[in-house]
Design a protein around this motif. Structure first.
Motif, PDB file in Angstrom:
ATOM      1  N   ASP A   4      47.806  41.289 -40.824  1.00 41.82           N
ATOM      2  CA  ASP A   4      47.119  40.814 -42.013  1.00 41.82           C
ATOM      3  C   ASP A   4      48.090  40.932 -43.182  1.00 41.82           C
ATOM      4  O   ASP A   4      48.715  41.981 -43.362  1.00 41.82           O
ATOM      5  CB  ASP A   4      45.869  41.659 -42.282  1.00 41.82           C
ATOM      6  N   PRO A   5      48.237  39.877 -43.998  1.00 41.56           N
ATOM      7  CA  PRO A   5      49.183  39.965 -45.128  1.00 41.56           C
ATOM      8  C   PRO A   5      48.688  40.855 -46.257  1.00 41.56           C
ATOM      9  O   PRO A   5      49.480  41.253 -47.116  1.00 41.56           O
ATOM     10  CB  PRO A   5      49.311  38.507 -45.586  1.00 41.56           C
ATOM     11  N   ARG A   6      47.402  41.170 -46.282  1.00 37.77           N
ATOM     12  CA  ARG A   6      46.852  41.984 -47.376  1.00 37.77           C
ATOM     13  C   ARG A   6      46.567  43.381 -46.856  1.00 37.77           C
ATOM     14  O   ARG A   6      45.621  43.604 -46.107  1.00 37.77           O
ATOM     15  CB  ARG A   6      45.576  41.333 -47.919  1.00 37.77           C
ATOM     16  N   THR A   7      47.427  44.315 -47.234  1.00 36.44           N
ATOM     17  CA  THR A   7      47.277  45.697 -46.786  1.00 36.44           C
ATOM     18  C   THR A   7      47.220  46.620 -47.989  1.00 36.44           C
ATOM     19  O   THR A   7      47.742  46.311 -49.068  1.00 36.44           O
ATOM     20  CB  THR A   7      48.443  46.122 -45.883  1.00 36.44           C
ATOM     21  N   VAL A   8      46.606  47.778 -47.793  1.00 38.00           N
ATOM     22  CA  VAL A   8      46.438  48.775 -48.848  1.00 38.00           C
ATOM     23  C   VAL A   8      46.834  50.129 -48.284  1.00 38.00           C
ATOM     24  O   VAL A   8      46.444  50.482 -47.160  1.00 38.00           O
ATOM     25  CB  VAL A   8      44.981  48.816 -49.356  1.00 38.00           C
ATOM     26  N   ARG A   9      47.597  50.872 -49.063  1.00 37.76           N
ATOM     27  CA  ARG A   9      47.967  52.223 -48.641  1.00 37.76           C
ATOM     28  C   ARG A   9      46.789  53.158 -48.881  1.00 37.76           C
ATOM     29  O   ARG A   9      46.303  53.306 -49.999  1.00 37.76           O
ATOM     30  CB  ARG A   9      49.203  52.701 -49.414  1.00 37.76           C
ATOM     31  N   ILE A  10      46.355  53.806 -47.824  1.00 40.03           N
ATOM     32  CA  ILE A  10      45.217  54.713 -47.909  1.00 40.03           C
ATOM     33  C   ILE A  10      45.659  56.093 -48.370  1.00 40.03           C
ATOM     34  O   ILE A  10      45.054  56.706 -49.238  1.00 40.03           O
ATOM     35  CB  ILE A  10      44.509  54.812 -46.540  1.00 40.03           C
ATOM     36  N   THR A  11      46.721  56.597 -47.771  1.00 37.51           N
ATOM     37  CA  THR A  11      47.240  57.920 -48.102  1.00 37.51           C
ATOM     38  C   THR A  11      48.708  57.965 -47.730  1.00 37.51           C
ATOM     39  O   THR A  11      49.153  57.241 -46.836  1.00 37.51           O
ATOM     40  CB  THR A  11      46.453  59.030 -47.381  1.00 37.51           C
ATOM     41  N   GLY A  12      49.470  58.792 -48.421  1.00 41.31           N
ATOM     42  CA  GLY A  12      50.895  58.902 -48.158  1.00 41.31           C
ATOM     43  C   GLY A  12      51.716  58.486 -49.366  1.00 41.31           C
ATOM     44  O   GLY A  12      51.195  58.236 -50.458  1.00 41.31           O
ATOM     45  N   ASP A  13      53.024  58.410 -49.167  1.00 39.10           N
ATOM     46  CA  ASP A  13      53.928  58.058 -50.252  1.00 39.10           C
ATOM     47  C   ASP A  13      54.886  56.976 -49.777  1.00 39.10           C
ATOM     48  O   ASP A  13      54.659  56.335 -48.752  1.00 39.10           O
ATOM     49  CB  ASP A  13      54.688  59.298 -50.745  1.00 39.10           C
ATOM     50  N   ASP A  14      55.979  56.785 -50.525  1.00 40.53           N
ATOM     51  CA  ASP A  14      56.923  55.727 -50.182  1.00 40.53           C
ATOM     52  C   ASP A  14      57.727  56.042 -48.931  1.00 40.53           C
ATOM     53  O   ASP A  14      58.355  55.151 -48.356  1.00 40.53           O
ATOM     54  CB  ASP A  14      57.889  55.493 -51.353  1.00 40.53           C
ATOM     55  N   THR A  15      57.741  57.295 -48.491  1.00 40.52           N
ATOM     56  CA  THR A  15      58.498  57.676 -47.297  1.00 40.52           C
ATOM     57  C   THR A  15      57.706  57.431 -46.025  1.00 40.52           C
ATOM     58  O   THR A  15      58.224  56.864 -45.056  1.00 40.52           O
ATOM     59  CB  THR A  15      58.910  59.154 -47.380  1.00 40.52           C
ATOM     60  N   ALA A  16      56.460  57.830 -46.003  1.00 37.60           N
ATOM     61  CA  ALA A  16      55.591  57.631 -44.838  1.00 37.60           C
ATOM     62  C   ALA A  16      54.154  57.558 -45.342  1.00 37.60           C
ATOM     63  O   ALA A  16      53.761  58.341 -46.220  1.00 37.60           O
ATOM     64  CB  ALA A  16      55.751  58.759 -43.824  1.00 37.60           C
ATOM     65  N   ALA A  17      53.379  56.640 -44.787  1.00 40.14           N
ATOM     66  CA  ALA A  17      52.029  56.432 -45.307  1.00 40.14           C
ATOM     67  C   ALA A  17      51.150  55.776 -44.263  1.00 40.14           C
ATOM     68  O   ALA A  17      51.629  55.223 -43.263  1.00 40.14           O
ATOM     69  CB  ALA A  17      52.066  55.571 -46.578  1.00 40.14           C
ATOM     70  N   VAL A  18      49.839  55.844 -44.509  1.00 40.09           N
ATOM     71  CA  VAL A  18      48.825  55.196 -43.678  1.00 40.09           C
ATOM     72  C   VAL A  18      48.288  53.991 -44.434  1.00 40.09           C
ATOM     73  O   VAL A  18      47.937  54.094 -45.619  1.00 40.09           O
ATOM     74  CB  VAL A  18      47.687  56.171 -43.336  1.00 40.09           C
ATOM     75  N   PHE A  19      48.226  52.858 -43.739  1.00 37.92           N
ATOM     76  CA  PHE A  19      47.781  51.604 -44.347  1.00 37.92           C
ATOM     77  C   PHE A  19      46.553  51.071 -43.614  1.00 37.92           C
ATOM     78  O   PHE A  19      46.355  51.337 -42.427  1.00 37.92           O
ATOM     79  CB  PHE A  19      48.890  50.550 -44.294  1.00 37.92           C
ATOM     80  N   ARG A  20      45.758  50.298 -44.363  1.00 36.73           N
ATOM     81  CA  ARG A  20      44.639  49.544 -43.811  1.00 36.73           C
ATOM     82  C   ARG A  20      44.687  48.118 -44.329  1.00 36.73           C
ATOM     83  O   ARG A  20      45.342  47.824 -45.336  1.00 36.73           O
ATOM     84  CB  ARG A  20      43.297  50.166 -44.219  1.00 36.73           C
ATOM     85  N   ARG A  21      43.952  47.270 -43.644  1.00 34.88           N
ATOM     86  CA  ARG A  21      43.713  45.940 -44.195  1.00 34.88           C
ATOM     87  C   ARG A  21      42.876  46.066 -45.465  1.00 34.88           C
ATOM     88  O   ARG A  21      42.057  46.974 -45.592  1.00 34.88           O
ATOM     89  CB  ARG A  21      42.978  45.076 -43.177  1.00 34.88           C
ATOM     90  N   ALA A  22      43.084  45.138 -46.366  1.00 30.61           N
ATOM     91  CA  ALA A  22      42.354  45.205 -47.635  1.00 30.61           C
ATOM     92  C   ALA A  22      40.844  45.122 -47.424  1.00 30.61           C
ATOM     93  O   ALA A  22      40.069  45.759 -48.154  1.00 30.61           O
ATOM     94  CB  ALA A  22      42.831  44.083 -48.560  1.00 30.61           C
ATOM     95  N   ASP A  23      40.400  44.372 -46.431  1.00 22.02           N
ATOM     96  CA  ASP A  23      38.957  44.229 -46.178  1.00 22.02           C
ATOM     97  C   ASP A  23      38.338  45.491 -45.593  1.00 22.02           C
ATOM     98  O   ASP A  23      37.107  45.616 -45.579  1.00 22.02           O
ATOM     99  CB  ASP A  23      38.704  43.059 -45.230  1.00 22.02           C
ATOM    100  N   ASP A  24      39.176  46.412 -45.079  1.00 19.58           N
ATOM    101  CA  ASP A  24      38.648  47.606 -44.414  1.00 19.58           C
ATOM    102  C   ASP A  24      38.764  48.866 -45.264  1.00 19.58           C
ATOM    103  O   ASP A  24      38.517  49.968 -44.762  1.00 19.58           O
ATOM    104  CB  ASP A  24      39.402  47.844 -43.097  1.00 19.58           C
ATOM    105  N   VAL A  25      39.121  48.721 -46.522  1.00 21.40           N
ATOM    106  CA  VAL A  25      39.353  49.914 -47.341  1.00 21.40           C
ATOM    107  C   VAL A  25      38.091  50.758 -47.455  1.00 21.40           C
ATOM    108  O   VAL A  25      38.115  51.975 -47.317  1.00 21.40           O
ATOM    109  CB  VAL A  25      39.871  49.495 -48.736  1.00 21.40           C
ATOM    110  N   ASP A  26      36.960  50.131 -47.706  1.00 14.94           N
ATOM    111  CA  ASP A  26      35.701  50.863 -47.900  1.00 14.94           C
ATOM    112  C   ASP A  26      34.778  50.693 -46.698  1.00 14.94           C
ATOM    113  O   ASP A  26      33.562  50.517 -46.842  1.00 14.94           O
ATOM    114  CB  ASP A  26      34.994  50.375 -49.170  1.00 14.94           C
ATOM    115  N   ALA A  27      35.334  50.736 -45.511  1.00 10.13           N
ATOM    116  CA  ALA A  27      34.526  50.504 -44.308  1.00 10.13           C
ATOM    117  C   ALA A  27      33.456  51.560 -44.134  1.00 10.13           C
ATOM    118  O   ALA A  27      32.350  51.266 -43.656  1.00 10.13           O
ATOM    119  CB  ALA A  27      35.437  50.474 -43.079  1.00 10.13           C
TER     120      ALA A  27
END
Length: 757
Positions: A4-27
């Motif tokens: 998915d081209p639209r992703t959001v960082r849930i937790t973490g920093d620029d070194t290592a992080a967890v991402f989700r799709r933008a539609d799943d942020v508030d699942a």
């Protein structure tokens, strides 16, 4: 990874992080508005192992990394704690010898070749104007022209190198490895350590702060003492031989005694304590960490002052006594490797593992390679600097004879490796021919295409070369040990180079010795330059990055237990990241999840699962593909990824499925013993998906090998099975923000596709 081209960082920093799709942020907070299916998350850790091109310079620390690998290749055993501690001690001593070797090589270049030989010879100093102020014949001899002062000034180069290594080790620890693992309040740390099937499940495994700090102090002190010895003992030797000032002679003897005491203190610190994995070892031995390097720095300053004192009649001629130093280092490393092989054999005998590489001798063989790499790199720099300084080849004596003998051993070793590679190529060609019949059996109703059959068979045969790596390592390490012993005997029994030593023999032998000496010298220098440029290219060329990345990912996965100057361990950040994310999500939502890991990500997934509490581990499913868990880690690191460890992981997680291809050179089956193997391993996936053109695949399907497992229909099928198995017993999760868990219309989905790749 998330497709998915639209992703959001849930937790973490620029070194290592967890991402989700933008539609799943508030699942979790609004499950009714999201689509059907699990909530996928992606853990991205690539910046821990790659980044900008400057990290290619970490390849210069490769001998330290390889020595650290030897520590973790200990054979599997139950009990025998003293023998296990002895194994770790021998590896730590081998790592210490590499630090001394590196700094001794820097001293050879800066002190002996540059300040002593070239600056003290008018012919050599005349060709290099930047050495003019050090030459005794320039302007009737300046203040820096005295031999002791030249040595004191040149000693700043290896001292600065030591400071750089100390700084890099300290900084990388703070940036990459200082993440504390999650504590487990339900059980005592001792009970966890005793019940853990592998050390990777112990509370303190991924936090070695105390040991790294102690080793960093000891290695820094050893490096500074090496520089101090190179400067101070040269002046003390002249004071004893010349019969000059009694005060200087006494000061020299006291300085040498202090250096011996400092060396004994360094050895005591290295031998006194190993890794403490049974609990989170967050304390620091501040007296050692601060006092030992500071004392060594004071001794270095005293050595510089002592050497800089004016001594009438002291002139630089010949070489500094480096043959004894390098010969002693080579001898000590050889004895350490032999002792390590004996200890490894004793450990392997207590619990034989038929899959362990070289019958448990993988650690000693790798330690020998680390010593050989250190010798090649240090000798290569010394040889090339000597050639650069001495354009005619007659004005200065050059590097120690020991380094020249080592260079003469390089061509025979390369010739042996060439023969070995030719034999492996022949076997691969024969195997590829045999695989053609297997390819035809796998596609019985397809139209024959000799060219495509040949390509598939060749890829299958090439993938099996990974299993030949133990043979290459065994032959290389054995040949290196024997050739190193021959070079040591040659250097200690004669004061001449190989060509000169053969001068009284037949002309053919003399010519061969001279050729081997010259060719080996150039090969060392060329290999060193190629090594650095190839490492730099790896950050620009994806194919080169994949080739180097295999060794690099394996080498930097393990904590720094034997050498503090090795490249940083990314898993000491990645494993706590995954553990915290999994444990907090399951605790807050009450849901279950699937950890999906490809290649090295599957190793991180297993390591994170071992760190979880048993109650959380039972809420986790594993889906691994292209996984080296058994094929590489299980064979090379049997004490940590052997059959017992992988078998316990299968029993403790809720479910586990593993996918692999016969065309994959890295991944393979888990091979659990008994009838548990089929429960984890699915039979090998088809690669390519179709032999010829079909209605679904009208164009020729590619041979995927190690990549694109998620594109295979079997991946989706196995993931759905894991999700279905996890779903029935999951309670409805509590409503929280920014956490995955519930399925469509508020029903609990009970899974989260987390990728560790």
């Amino acid at each position: 990874m998330l497709n998915d081209p639209r992703t959001v960082r849930i937790t973490g920093d620029d070194t290592a992080a967890v991402f989700r799709r933008a539609d799943d942020v508030d699942a979790e907070s609004d499950p009714g508005t999201r689509r059907d299916g699990p909530v996928p998350e992606a853990y991205v850790w690539c910046n821990l192992t790659s980044g900008n091109g400057s990290r290619a310079l970490w390849l210069l620390l490769l001998p330290f990394m390889v020595a650290n690998l030897a520590h973790w290749m200990r054979p599997n055993t139950h009990g025998h704690s003293r023998t296990v501690r002895l194994y770790g001690l021998l590896v730590r001593l081998a790592g210490l010898s590499l630090t001394v070797l590196l700094v001794a090589a820097a001293c050879e270049v800066a002190l002996d070749l540059t300040a002593w030989q070239c600056a003290g010879t008018s012919a050599c100093a005349g060709r290099h104007s930047w050495l003019g102020f050090l030459s005794p014949e320039a302007s009737d001899g300046g203040w820096w022209s005295l031999p002791g002062r030249r040595l004191a000034l040149a000693a700043l180069v290896p001292a600065a190198l030591t400071g750089l290594l100390w700084y890099l080790s300290r900084r990388t620890w703070s940036e990459y490895e200082s993440q504390q693992p999650m504590t487990r309040a339900a059980e005592s740390e001792e009970d966890i350590a005793d019940s853990a099937p592998t050390a990777l499940g112990r509370p303190g495994f991924w936090y070695g702060r105390r040991l790294v700090a102690r080793l960093r102090a000891a290695h820094t002190a050893a490096a500074l003492l090496t520089v101090a010895a190179a400067v101070g003992t040269s002046a003390a030797r002249f004071d004893r031989a010349s019969g000059g000032s009694a005060t200087l002679d006494t000061a020299g003897r006291l300085l040498e005694a202090a250096l011996v005491a400092g060396a004994a203190a360094v050895l005591w610190v290295v031998c006194r304590r190993g890794r403490s994995e049974r609990h989170l070892d967050s304390e620091l031995d501040r007296n050692v960490v601060r006092g030992l390097p500071l004392a060594a720095l004071v001794l270095l300053a005293l050595s510089l002052l002592y050497a800089g004192w004016e001594r009438p009649g002291w002139e630089s001629s010949g070489r500094l006594p480096g043959d004894a130093t390098f010969g002693g280092i080579v001898l000590g490393q050889g004895l350490l490797v032999i002792a390590l092989a004996v200890v490894a054999h004793l450990l392997h005998r207590t619990r034989p593992d038929p899959r362990a590489v070289m019958h448990g001798l993988g650690g000693p063989a790798v330690a020998m390679l680390a010593c050989a790499l250190g010798g090649v790199m240090s000798g290569g720099v010394a040889q090339r600097v000597a050639d650069w300084l001495d354009g005619t080849g007659t004005s200065i004596p050059g590097p120690p004879v020991m380094l020249t003998w080592q260079a003469s051993a390089i061509p025979p070793l390369l010739l042996l490796l060439l023969v070995l590679c030719a034999e492996l190529a022949r076997r691969t060609w024969l195997l590829a021919r045999a695989e053609r019949a297997a390819v035809e059996r796998d596609h019985p109703h397809e139209v024959g295409d000799p060219g495509r059959t040949r390509r598939i068979a060749t890829v299958r045969a090439m993938a099996r070369l990974t299993d030949r790596a133990p043979l290459i390592v065994a032959v290389t390490s054995t040949a290196t040990l024997l050739l190193g012993a021959g070079a040591l005997v040659g250097a200690l029994t004669t004061d001449e180079t190989p060509g000169e030593a053969a001068g009284g023999s037949y002309a053919f032998v003399h010519g061969a010795a001279q050729t081997a000496e010259a060719l080996g010298s150039w090969l060392i220098g060329f290999g060193f330059i190629l090594f650095v440029t190839w490492g730099r290219r790896a950050y620009k060329d994806p194919s080169a990055r994949r080739t180097i990345g295999i060794l690099w990912d394996v080498g930097t996965f393990w904590p720094r237990a034997a050498h503090p100057f090795a490249p940083p361990c990314y898993a000491e950040r990645a494993v706590p990241d995954l553990t915290w994310r999994i444990a907090t999500w399951t605790r807050v939502t009450g849901g279950r999840l699937v950890i999906s890991g490809h290649s090295q990500g599957s190793v991180l997934a297993a390591a994170a699962a071992w760190q979880l509490e048993p109650s959380v581990r039972k809420r986790v499913g594993l889906l691994t593909y292209g996984s080296p868990l058994e094929r590489l880690y299980g064979r090379w690191f049997p004490a940590h990824f052997g059959p017992d460890a992988l078998g316990s992981l299968h029993q403790e997680v809720d479910c586990w499925r593993n996918l692999y291809r016969v065309t994959d050179p890295i991944g393979g089956p888990v091979r659990l013993p008994g009838d548990r193997g089929p429960e984890v391993d699915r039979e090998a996936l088809k690669d390519p998906l179709a032999y010829g053109r079909t209605e679904l695949l009208p164009l020729p399907a590619p041979i995927l090998g190690h990549s694109e497992y998620q594109a295979d229909p079997a991946f989706v099928e196995e993931r759905q099975r894991l999700l279905a198995r996890l779903r029935p017993d999951v309670p409805a999760p509590r409503r929280t923000a920014r956490e995955d868990g519930p399925g469509p219309e508020g029903e609990p989905q009970g899974s989260s596709g987390k990728s560790s790749a």
